[in-house]
Design a protein around this motif. Structure first.
Motif, PDB file in Angstrom:
ATOM      1  N   ASP A   1      13.700   0.832   1.731  1.00 40.63           N
ATOM      2  CA  ASP A   1      12.875   0.864   0.524  1.00 40.63           C
ATOM      3  C   ASP A   1      12.089  -0.439   0.369  1.00 40.63           C
ATOM      4  O   ASP A   1      10.908  -0.427   0.024  1.00 40.63           O
ATOM      5  CB  ASP A   1      13.738   1.102  -0.714  1.00 40.63           C
ATOM      6  N   ALA A   2      12.751  -1.561   0.627  1.00 42.54           N
ATOM      7  CA  ALA A   2      12.067  -2.857   0.542  1.00 42.54           C
ATOM      8  C   ALA A   2      10.957  -2.938   1.581  1.00 42.54           C
ATOM      9  O   ALA A   2       9.841  -3.371   1.278  1.00 42.54           O
ATOM     10  CB  ALA A   2      13.066  -4.000   0.730  1.00 42.54           C
ATOM     11  N   TYR A   3      11.238  -2.515   2.807  1.00 43.72           N
ATOM     12  CA  TYR A   3      10.218  -2.512   3.856  1.00 43.72           C
ATOM     13  C   TYR A   3       9.024  -1.664   3.435  1.00 43.72           C
ATOM     14  O   TYR A   3       7.862  -2.088   3.542  1.00 43.72           O
ATOM     15  CB  TYR A   3      10.789  -1.994   5.185  1.00 43.72           C
ATOM     16  N   ASN A   4       9.289  -0.449   2.961  1.00 46.19           N
ATOM     17  CA  ASN A   4       8.198   0.447   2.562  1.00 46.19           C
ATOM     18  C   ASN A   4       7.340  -0.166   1.466  1.00 46.19           C
ATOM     19  O   ASN A   4       6.124   0.023   1.453  1.00 46.19           O
ATOM     20  CB  ASN A   4       8.752   1.802   2.124  1.00 46.19           C
ATOM     21  N   ALA A   5       7.967  -0.910   0.572  1.00 38.32           N
ATOM     22  CA  ALA A   5       7.230  -1.534  -0.525  1.00 38.32           C
ATOM     23  C   ALA A   5       6.296  -2.639  -0.044  1.00 38.32           C
ATOM     24  O   ALA A   5       5.255  -2.876  -0.651  1.00 38.32           O
ATOM     25  CB  ALA A   5       8.202  -2.076  -1.564  1.00 38.32           C
ATOM     26  N   ILE A   6       6.655  -3.304   1.045  1.00 40.26           N
ATOM     27  CA  ILE A   6       5.854  -4.440   1.512  1.00 40.26           C
ATOM     28  C   ILE A   6       5.111  -4.160   2.812  1.00 40.26           C
ATOM     29  O   ILE A   6       4.431  -5.048   3.328  1.00 40.26           O
ATOM     30  CB  ILE A   6       6.721  -5.711   1.670  1.00 40.26           C
ATOM     31  N   GLU A   7       5.202  -2.945   3.333  1.00 45.54           N
ATOM     32  CA  GLU A   7       4.604  -2.656   4.647  1.00 45.54           C
ATOM     33  C   GLU A   7       3.122  -3.024   4.706  1.00 45.54           C
ATOM     34  O   GLU A   7       2.679  -3.663   5.669  1.00 45.54           O
ATOM     35  CB  GLU A   7       4.783  -1.184   5.007  1.00 45.54           C
ATOM     36  N   HIS A   8       2.358  -2.650   3.707  1.00 41.44           N
ATOM     37  CA  HIS A   8       0.922  -2.968   3.715  1.00 41.44           C
ATOM     38  C   HIS A   8       0.712  -4.485   3.784  1.00 41.44           C
ATOM     39  O   HIS A   8      -0.111  -4.971   4.565  1.00 41.44           O
ATOM     40  CB  HIS A   8       0.235  -2.385   2.479  1.00 41.44           C
ATOM     41  N   GLU A   9       1.463  -5.231   2.983  1.00 45.17           N
ATOM     42  CA  GLU A   9       1.331  -6.698   2.985  1.00 45.17           C
ATOM     43  C   GLU A   9       1.802  -7.285   4.317  1.00 45.17           C
ATOM     44  O   GLU A   9       1.206  -8.248   4.816  1.00 45.17           O
ATOM     45  CB  GLU A   9       2.114  -7.303   1.819  1.00 45.17           C
ATOM     46  N   LEU A  10       2.851  -6.723   4.914  1.00 45.97           N
ATOM     47  CA  LEU A  10       3.304  -7.170   6.237  1.00 45.97           C
ATOM     48  C   LEU A  10       2.172  -7.070   7.253  1.00 45.97           C
ATOM     49  O   LEU A  10       1.914  -8.005   8.008  1.00 45.97           O
ATOM     50  CB  LEU A  10       4.482  -6.332   6.722  1.00 45.97           C
ATOM     51  N   LYS A  11       1.518  -5.931   7.272  1.00 48.97           N
ATOM     52  CA  LYS A  11       0.434  -5.714   8.236  1.00 48.97           C
ATOM     53  C   LYS A  11      -0.720  -6.679   7.978  1.00 48.97           C
ATOM     54  O   LYS A  11      -1.250  -7.287   8.907  1.00 48.97           O
ATOM     55  CB  LYS A  11      -0.038  -4.264   8.174  1.00 48.97           C
TER      56      LYS A  11
END
Length: 155
Positions: free
Chosen positions: A33-43
């Motif tokens: 859930d944490a990954y999904n929330a920040i995936e766009h910012e990670l990229k």
């Protein structure tokens, strides 16, 4: 968890010595859930890091020469392969390992933060390594292998 701005970080600074870092394991639902929330910012931040390093430390992304930004950041939740969680006095630090589909055998390590399981997650940083040889020459890298451990890093 949802994404927040890095500027909203608490002023407290956790260290390896003041935190309880758990063992590496496959991501569980809270980490996903944490990954999904920040995936766009990670990229977004991963491409920014690449461009910045290409200007100053080109060897950091040398293995990605010829790979487009779009392809390099084509990772998804399915590529989130390993996690370690550190409990601190003010929240949870998540260290994650992502496989890079465009570069077989290459992984990137990221760090995220949340004040708790019901609070927003936010991206903190990617692990970048710099080493100085005996002759004083520095080398840099951001891409790691599957076998390299997911350990504590500050930036």
């Amino acid at each position: 968890m949802t994404y927040r701005s890095i500027g909203e970080l608490t002023p407290c600074q956790a260290t390896k010595e003041t935190s309880e870092l758990g063992e590496s394991h496959a991501p569980r639902q809270e980490s996903i859930d944490a990954y999904n929330a920040i995936e766009h910012e990670l990229k977004k931040q991963f491409i920014h890091l690449r461009r910045d390093h290409d200007k100053h430390e080109p060897e950091s992304f040398a293995a990605a020469r010829g790979v487009s930004d779009h392809d390099l950041a084509s990772f998804s939740q399915d590529d989130f392969v390993l996690v370690r969680v550190a409990t601190t006095a003010y929240g949870i630090i998540l260290f994650g390992k992502l496989r890079l589909p465009a570069l077989p055998g290459a992984y990137v390590h990221f760090r995220a933060f949340s004040e708790g399981p019901d609070d927003d997650a936010l991206f903190h940083s990617f692990h970048t390594e710099d080493k100085e040889d005996e002759d004083g020459h520095k080398t840099f890298r951001t891409l790691f292998t599957e076998d390299e451990p997911l350990d504590w890093f500050d930036a």
